[in-house]
Design a protein around this motif. Sequence first.
Motif, PDB file in Angstrom:
ATOM      1  N   LYS A  38      -2.390  -7.763   2.540  1.00 46.08           N
ATOM      2  CA  LYS A  38      -3.485  -7.000   1.936  1.00 46.08           C
ATOM      3  C   LYS A  38      -3.009  -5.659   1.380  1.00 46.08           C
ATOM      4  CE  LYS A  38      -8.271  -5.806   2.859  1.00 46.08           C
ATOM      5  NZ  LYS A  38      -9.374  -5.906   3.793  1.00 46.08           N
ATOM      6  N   THR A  39      -2.053  -5.036   2.049  1.00 47.13           N
ATOM      7  CA  THR A  39      -1.566  -3.724   1.622  1.00 47.13           C
ATOM      8  C   THR A  39      -0.368  -3.804   0.683  1.00 47.13           C
ATOM      9  OG1 THR A  39      -0.120  -3.533   3.550  1.00 47.13           O
ATOM     10  CG2 THR A  39      -2.333  -2.547   3.718  1.00 47.13           C
ATOM     11  N   GLY A  40       0.302  -4.946   0.676  1.00 48.69           N
ATOM     12  CA  GLY A  40       1.508  -5.073  -0.136  1.00 48.69           C
ATOM     13  C   GLY A  40       2.735  -4.485   0.536  1.00 48.69           C
ATOM     14  N   ILE A  41       2.616  -4.132   1.808  1.00 49.31           N
ATOM     15  CA  ILE A  41       3.746  -3.614   2.567  1.00 49.31           C
ATOM     16  C   ILE A  41       4.481  -4.809   3.167  1.00 49.31           C
ATOM     17  CG2 ILE A  41       4.474  -2.199   4.531  1.00 49.31           C
ATOM     18  CD1 ILE A  41       1.864  -0.573   4.126  1.00 49.31           C
ATOM     19  N   LYS A  42       5.762  -4.913   2.890  1.00 48.70           N
ATOM     20  CA  LYS A  42       6.540  -6.035   3.419  1.00 48.70           C
ATOM     21  C   LYS A  42       6.570  -5.971   4.940  1.00 48.70           C
ATOM     22  CE  LYS A  42       9.324  -6.566  -0.648  1.00 48.70           C
ATOM     23  NZ  LYS A  42      10.624  -6.486  -1.265  1.00 48.70           N
ATOM     24  N   ARG A  43       6.609  -7.135   5.564  1.00 48.82           N
ATOM     25  CA  ARG A  43       6.565  -7.238   7.024  1.00 48.82           C
ATOM     26  C   ARG A  43       7.710  -6.450   7.670  1.00 48.82           C
ATOM     27  NH1 ARG A  43       5.729  -7.281  11.791  1.00 48.82           N
ATOM     28  NH2 ARG A  43       4.886  -8.963  13.033  1.00 48.82           N
ATOM     29  N   ARG A  44       8.882  -6.547   7.104  1.00 52.22           N
ATOM     30  CA  ARG A  44      10.043  -5.824   7.642  1.00 52.22           C
ATOM     31  C   ARG A  44       9.856  -4.316   7.526  1.00 52.22           C
ATOM     32  NH1 ARG A  44      16.103  -7.546   6.031  1.00 52.22           N
ATOM     33  NH2 ARG A  44      16.839  -6.421   7.831  1.00 52.22           N
ATOM     34  N   THR A  45       9.329  -3.898   6.384  1.00 51.80           N
ATOM     35  CA  THR A  45       9.064  -2.479   6.171  1.00 51.80           C
ATOM     36  C   THR A  45       8.018  -1.992   7.163  1.00 51.80           C
ATOM     37  OG1 THR A  45       9.599  -2.674   3.826  1.00 51.80           O
ATOM     38  CG2 THR A  45       8.272  -0.776   4.478  1.00 51.80           C
ATOM     39  N   ASP A  58       2.029   6.554  -0.773  1.00 54.83           N
ATOM     40  CA  ASP A  58       1.458   5.335  -1.351  1.00 54.83           C
ATOM     41  C   ASP A  58       1.037   4.359  -0.261  1.00 54.83           C
ATOM     42  OD1 ASP A  58       1.806   6.266  -3.910  1.00 54.83           O
ATOM     43  OD2 ASP A  58       3.627   5.111  -4.306  1.00 54.83           O
ATOM     44  N   GLU A  59       1.868   4.230   0.762  1.00 58.10           N
ATOM     45  CA  GLU A  59       1.534   3.332   1.870  1.00 58.10           C
ATOM     46  C   GLU A  59       0.288   3.821   2.608  1.00 58.10           C
ATOM     47  OE1 GLU A  59       6.014   1.764   2.970  1.00 58.10           O
ATOM     48  OE2 GLU A  59       5.321   3.672   3.786  1.00 58.10           O
ATOM     49  N   LEU A  60       0.181   5.122   2.798  1.00 59.68           N
ATOM     50  CA  LEU A  60      -1.006   5.668   3.472  1.00 59.68           C
ATOM     51  C   LEU A  60      -2.264   5.400   2.656  1.00 59.68           C
ATOM     52  CD1 LEU A  60       0.432   9.027   4.836  1.00 59.68           C
ATOM     53  CD2 LEU A  60      -0.146   6.975   6.149  1.00 59.68           C
ATOM     54  N   SER A  65      -7.272   2.255   2.195  1.00 57.10           N
ATOM     55  CA  SER A  65      -8.114   1.336   1.430  1.00 57.10           C
ATOM     56  C   SER A  65      -8.290  -0.004   2.154  1.00 57.10           C
ATOM     57  CB  SER A  65      -7.488   1.104   0.057  1.00 57.10           C
ATOM     58  OG  SER A  65      -8.222   0.171  -0.676  1.00 57.10           O
ATOM     59  N   ALA A  66      -7.202  -0.573   2.647  1.00 57.71           N
ATOM     60  CA  ALA A  66      -7.251  -1.893   3.292  1.00 57.71           C
ATOM     61  C   ALA A  66      -8.107  -1.882   4.552  1.00 57.71           C
ATOM     62  CB  ALA A  66      -5.842  -2.374   3.618  1.00 57.71           C
TER      63      ALA A  66
END
Length: 80
Positions: A38-45, A58-60, A65-66
């Motif tokens: 949903k956030t587009g953040i890779k699992r490893r990241t 950007d991640e925050l 939003s998510a």
Amino acid sequence: TCPWKTNERGRARQVFKVNEFKAEIVRNGLSVDEFCEKTGIKRRTFARRMQDGNFGLDELHQIKSALNLSAERMAEIFFA
């Protein structure tokens, strides 16, 4: 209190409430994999961020939003 602490290498890192963050993911009915999708953040990241607390701006924004979090709630979790 200051939201930054120094790690063993002397680098500043952001302090956040990991359990509160995880609770918000669960409250939204998401698994970690669903949250990452949903956030587009890779699992490893995501796993690395959970250890070092070093989320980018950007991640925050993606997290806010998510999870439909208010600015106040974001501050409570990420800038404790």
